[in-house]
Design an enzyme around this catalytic site. Sequence first.
Site, short mmCIF file in Angstrom:
data_model
loop_
_atom_site.label_atom_id
_atom_site.label_comp_id
_atom_site.label_asym_id
_atom_site.label_seq_id
_atom_site.Cartn_x
_atom_site.Cartn_y
_atom_site.Cartn_z
N ASP A 20 0.83 -1.21 0.00
CA ASP A 20 0.00 0.00 0.00
C ASP A 20 0.87 1.26 0.00
O ASP A 20 2.00 1.25 0.51
CB ASP A 20 -0.91 -0.02 1.24
CG ASP A 20 -2.09 0.94 1.09
OD1 ASP A 20 -2.35 1.41 -0.03
OD2 ASP A 20 -2.74 1.22 2.11
N ARG A 33 -0.63 9.42 -9.89
CA ARG A 33 -0.68 8.15 -9.16
C ARG A 33 0.00 7.02 -9.93
O ARG A 33 0.62 6.13 -9.33
CB ARG A 33 -2.14 7.77 -8.85
CG ARG A 33 -2.82 8.69 -7.83
CD ARG A 33 -4.27 8.25 -7.62
NE ARG A 33 -4.36 6.90 -7.10
CZ ARG A 33 -4.22 6.56 -5.82
NH1 ARG A 33 -4.01 7.49 -4.92
NH2 ARG A 33 -4.33 5.30 -5.44
N HIS A 37 2.48 3.65 -8.98
CA HIS A 37 2.26 2.22 -9.29
C HIS A 37 3.46 1.64 -10.03
O HIS A 37 3.87 0.51 -9.77
CB HIS A 37 0.98 2.04 -10.10
CG HIS A 37 -0.27 2.40 -9.35
ND1 HIS A 37 -0.49 1.96 -8.06
CD2 HIS A 37 -1.35 3.13 -9.69
CE1 HIS A 37 -1.67 2.43 -7.65
NE2 HIS A 37 -2.20 3.15 -8.61
N LEU A 131 11.41 -20.17 -4.63
CA LEU A 131 10.35 -19.39 -4.00
C LEU A 131 9.00 -19.58 -4.73
O LEU A 131 8.95 -19.51 -5.96
CB LEU A 131 10.74 -17.91 -4.04
CG LEU A 131 9.74 -16.92 -3.44
CD1 LEU A 131 9.78 -16.96 -1.92
CD2 LEU A 131 10.04 -15.49 -3.92
C1 IPE Z 1 -5.38 -2.84 -0.21
O1 IPE Z 1 -5.05 -1.52 -0.42
C2 IPE Z 1 -5.37 -3.58 -1.51
C3 IPE Z 1 -4.07 -3.77 -2.13
C4 IPE Z 1 -2.92 -3.42 -1.66
C5 IPE Z 1 -4.09 -4.43 -3.41
P1 IPE Z 1 -6.17 -0.38 -0.57
O2 IPE Z 1 -5.43 0.89 -0.72
O3 IPE Z 1 -7.13 -0.74 -1.65
O4 IPE Z 1 -6.92 -0.47 0.84
P2 IPE Z 1 -7.88 0.56 1.58
O5 IPE Z 1 -8.91 1.01 0.59
O6 IPE Z 1 -7.02 1.71 2.03
O7 IPE Z 1 -8.43 -0.20 2.73
C1 IPE Z 2 -1.48 0.27 -3.42
O1 IPE Z 2 -1.27 1.64 -3.44
C2 IPE Z 2 -1.71 -0.28 -4.81
C3 IPE Z 2 -3.07 -0.79 -5.05
C4 IPE Z 2 -4.01 -0.89 -4.17
C5 IPE Z 2 -3.35 -1.22 -6.41
P1 IPE Z 2 -2.49 2.67 -3.40
O2 IPE Z 2 -2.86 3.01 -4.81
O3 IPE Z 2 -3.60 2.13 -2.58
O4 IPE Z 2 -1.81 3.90 -2.71
P2 IPE Z 2 -2.47 4.93 -1.68
O5 IPE Z 2 -3.09 4.13 -0.58
O6 IPE Z 2 -3.50 5.71 -2.46
O7 IPE Z 2 -1.35 5.79 -1.22
MG MG Z 3 -4.10 2.35 -0.61
#
Ligand code: IPE
Ligand code: IPE
Ligand code: MG
Length: 246
Positions: A20, A33, A37, A131
Amino acid sequence: MSSANPPEEKIPHHVAIIMDGNGRWARARGKPRHAGHRAGVEAVRRVIEACGNRGVKVLSLFAFSSENWRRPETEVKMLMELFFTALNREIRRLVKGNVRLRIIGDLGAFSDKLQELIREGERATAGNDGLLLQVFANYGGRWDITQAARRLASQVQAGVLDPAQIDEERLAGALSFAGVPDPDLLIRTAGEQRISNFMLWQCAYTELYFTDVLWPDFDEAALDAALADYAGRQRRFGRVLEPEDD
Ligand code: IPE
Ligand code: IPE
Ligand code: MG
């Protein structure tokens, strides 16, 4: 790896990660964003290699949740394209690195092209015995338990299973990655302290570790900090481990 790293028997067999913070990493740099990624993919490559080197046997990465479809259409589209290009590029490296790849989730929602590439990646690495890398895509813990229930219900309907035979072991056997031991350590990056519908059944006794490090910044040092923390945990599984003193 430094000499301060935990001994082999303290290394978790199965590490799961909720990756995350890609969006916040990008925002902190004034970037869109998708830049976050993309940087996140680099972190994935680093952590696969580092886990292999440290003797972790199974690495489970949460890449896209059942709920991530709720994001703006452009971001979802970008994530799908990134999944495709990253997978396409990395298959050879995984084959060479003796990594066995499995993609877990409700894959029918993906394009035919992506589903074909997933099958190809799994096929190409099926003979590897290093792994085990499980990438969770369109996965949710509730989805997993629901599809297991549906699977058992159809066996009951077909007359090959008696409802009285449904116990924890049988339900676990119908889950999406049955046979793989439950995660020993679950790491979540970026400061949020929640499970967000990751492996709900399998994390019953998993040690949880939360770090403020944003996923694209997650490196060997961050992994080692998590492993060192895990090595200091006492896992009890409901038992009492201290000798009785009264
Ligand atoms: C959880 O992250 C899902 C993944 C890392 C794929 P999110 O960013 O979607 O989670 P919430 O919405 O903050 O709970
Ligand atoms: C995790 O990073 C990746 C996915 C859930 C696909 P986020 O996109 O959720 O990043 P934040 O939480 O907005 O910083
Ligand atoms: Mg997130």
